[in-house]
Design a protein around this motif. Structure first.
Motif, PDB file in Angstrom:
ATOM      1  N   ASP A 139     -80.635 -29.738  28.722  1.00 54.01           N
ATOM      2  CA  ASP A 139     -80.581 -28.170  28.750  1.00 54.01           C
ATOM      3  C   ASP A 139     -79.494 -27.442  28.134  1.00 54.01           C
ATOM      4  N   GLU A 140     -78.341 -28.276  28.138  1.00 55.16           N
ATOM      5  CA  GLU A 140     -77.106 -27.691  27.808  1.00 55.16           C
ATOM      6  C   GLU A 140     -76.742 -27.900  26.423  1.00 55.16           C
ATOM      7  N   THR A 141     -75.816 -27.327  25.815  1.00 55.80           N
ATOM      8  CA  THR A 141     -75.027 -27.506  24.609  1.00 55.80           C
ATOM      9  C   THR A 141     -73.443 -27.791  24.867  1.00 55.80           C
ATOM     10  N   VAL A 142     -73.336 -29.282  24.574  1.00 56.88           N
ATOM     11  CA  VAL A 142     -72.058 -29.778  24.914  1.00 56.88           C
ATOM     12  C   VAL A 142     -71.169 -30.158  23.642  1.00 56.88           C
ATOM     13  N   TRP A 143     -69.830 -29.917  23.858  1.00 57.39           N
ATOM     14  CA  TRP A 143     -68.926 -30.313  22.792  1.00 57.39           C
ATOM     15  C   TRP A 143     -68.735 -31.754  22.935  1.00 57.39           C
ATOM     16  N   VAL A 144     -68.764 -32.492  21.757  1.00 58.82           N
ATOM     17  CA  VAL A 144     -68.557 -33.848  21.726  1.00 58.82           C
ATOM     18  C   VAL A 144     -67.060 -33.878  20.692  1.00 58.82           C
ATOM     19  N   ASP A 145     -66.225 -34.616  21.242  1.00 58.43           N
ATOM     20  CA  ASP A 145     -65.065 -34.673  20.344  1.00 58.43           C
ATOM     21  C   ASP A 145     -65.370 -35.820  19.227  1.00 58.43           C
ATOM     22  N   GLY A 146     -64.810 -35.584  18.058  1.00 56.36           N
ATOM     23  CA  GLY A 146     -64.778 -36.518  17.210  1.00 56.36           C
ATOM     24  C   GLY A 146     -63.826 -37.645  17.207  1.00 56.36           C
ATOM     25  N   PRO A 147     -63.646 -38.516  16.268  1.00 52.05           N
ATOM     26  CA  PRO A 147     -62.502 -39.903  16.647  1.00 52.05           C
ATOM     27  C   PRO A 147     -61.342 -39.054  16.169  1.00 52.05           C
ATOM     28  N   LEU A 148     -60.894 -37.991  15.522  1.00 49.24           N
ATOM     29  CA  LEU A 148     -59.711 -37.542  15.192  1.00 49.24           C
ATOM     30  C   LEU A 148     -59.297 -36.899  16.455  1.00 49.24           C
ATOM     31  N   THR A 149     -60.004 -35.977  16.992  1.00 45.86           N
ATOM     32  CA  THR A 149     -59.739 -35.163  18.167  1.00 45.86           C
ATOM     33  C   THR A 149     -59.542 -36.226  19.741  1.00 45.86           C
ATOM     34  N   ARG A 150     -60.175 -37.211  19.648  1.00 42.56           N
ATOM     35  CA  ARG A 150     -60.210 -38.156  20.597  1.00 42.56           C
ATOM     36  C   ARG A 150     -58.657 -38.769  20.603  1.00 42.56           C
ATOM     37  N   ALA A 151     -58.226 -39.232  19.351  1.00 39.44           N
ATOM     38  CA  ALA A 151     -56.963 -39.756  19.233  1.00 39.44           C
ATOM     39  C   ALA A 151     -55.832 -38.794  19.482  1.00 39.44           C
ATOM     40  N   VAL A 152     -56.034 -37.535  18.990  1.00 40.64           N
ATOM     41  CA  VAL A 152     -54.986 -36.499  19.438  1.00 40.64           C
ATOM     42  C   VAL A 152     -54.970 -36.492  20.830  1.00 40.64           C
ATOM     43  N   ARG A 153     -56.119 -36.399  21.614  1.00 37.88           N
ATOM     44  CA  ARG A 153     -56.041 -36.004  23.006  1.00 37.88           C
ATOM     45  C   ARG A 153     -55.354 -37.373  23.700  1.00 37.88           C
ATOM     46  N   GLU A 154     -55.644 -38.579  23.460  1.00 33.53           N
ATOM     47  CA  GLU A 154     -55.275 -39.462  23.975  1.00 33.53           C
ATOM     48  C   GLU A 154     -54.086 -40.307  23.618  1.00 33.53           C
TER      49      GLU A 154
END
Length: 282
Positions: A92-107
């Motif tokens: 029932d929720e709208t969630v944000w899902v990181d793409g691979p580029l964002t995941r790499a930037v965060r990690e």
């Protein structure tokens, strides 16, 4: 509205290339240049023909640097959202899902965009603030700008043989990156690679390498690509499985390189000359 991050990693959930170092034999100074650029936070473009070892090189260097590696195979339908992320319905929720580029930037991972020119230019523009001194990723849908975590690295690759007016890196993208040129290894190095990767003896590997070099010297418009180290390894693996040398060379090397009947006949003649056997269906 919830915000979640998620990503299906090519190399598994952890992202790190654990275990033994992926096998890679340096051809020139590519290892030294890559690591120097990475330490300085510079983005890198790898240029070279298909199957010459660009992807394996990135895997080996990521292992050396002990960094997670996130690989994206680029294609002409790749969108900015595919790289950066998007909102998705989850229950029932709208969630944000990181793409691979964002995941790499965060990690703080190394993000490798393979064959980047296959992606649309309006998609690759998102790389610009990451590839220069800012090292930032604006995410318009979230209204935030992420600073790249320590250890983040951006690497792209492409094959100059496929360059065209419609498929090329923008000058503004090129000039944000350090370029490393790749070619096929010297014969003695390539023999060692084929023997190691396929588990065949050096004599068999040497015969295949001589055959591959003969194809690389051909001047014909019927070949979109020459014989790569990758296809020579594939042929060697089939030989290791007991296939006749000529059959292995035809199905793993000659067959994938062309659909042109005349060119295929010429390749089969090379199989007979360099491998000492007549190819099937000649």
């Amino acid at each position: 509205m919830a915000i979640e991050s998620g990503f299906a990693h090519k190399n598994g959930a952890g992202g790190r290339l654990e275990g033994r170092r992926p096998y890679y034999t340096p051809v020139g100074n590519e290892d030294t240049v890559f690591k120097a650029a990475y330490r300085q936070g510079l983005s890198i473009v790898l240029k070279g023909p298909t199957g010459c070892g660009k992807t394996r090189f990135v895997e080996a260097v990521a292992h050396d640097l002990d960094r997670p590696l996130i690989t994206v195979a680029c294609h002409d339908d790749l969108t900015t959202a595919d790289l950066v992320g998007r909102y998705l319905l989850k229950g029932d929720e709208t969630v944000w899902v990181d793409g691979p580029l964002t995941r790499a930037v965060r990690e703080g991972a190394i993000c490798y965009l393979d064959e980047v020119v296959e992606a649309r230019q309006d998609t690759t523009v998102v790389l610009h603030p990451l590839a220069d001194h800012r090292r930032q990723l604006p995410i318009e849908r979230l209204g935030v700008t992420l600073d790249a975590a320590p250890g983040f690295g951006l690497v792209v690759s492409y094959n100059p043989g496929y360059q065209s007016v419609l498929k090329d890196l923008k000058d503004s993208t090129r000039q944000r990156m350090v370029a490393i040129e790749f070619g096929f290894p010297a014969p003695e190095v390539e023999v060692g690679i084929v023997a190691h990767e396929a588990g065949v003896d050096e004599r068999t590997a040497a015969e295949l390498v001589r055959f591959g070099q003969a194809i690389r010297r051909l001047e014909t418009g019927g070949l979109r690509e020459v014989a790569s180290t990758r296809v020579l390894i594939a042929a060697a693996r089939l030989i290791a499985e007991g296939l006749p040398v000529a059959v292995a060379a035809q199905v793993a090397v000659a067959g994938p390189l062309t659909d042109d009947i005349a060119v295929a006949r010429g390749l089969n003649e090379l199989i007979e000359v360099y491998l000492g056997e007549t190819a099937a269906n000649d």
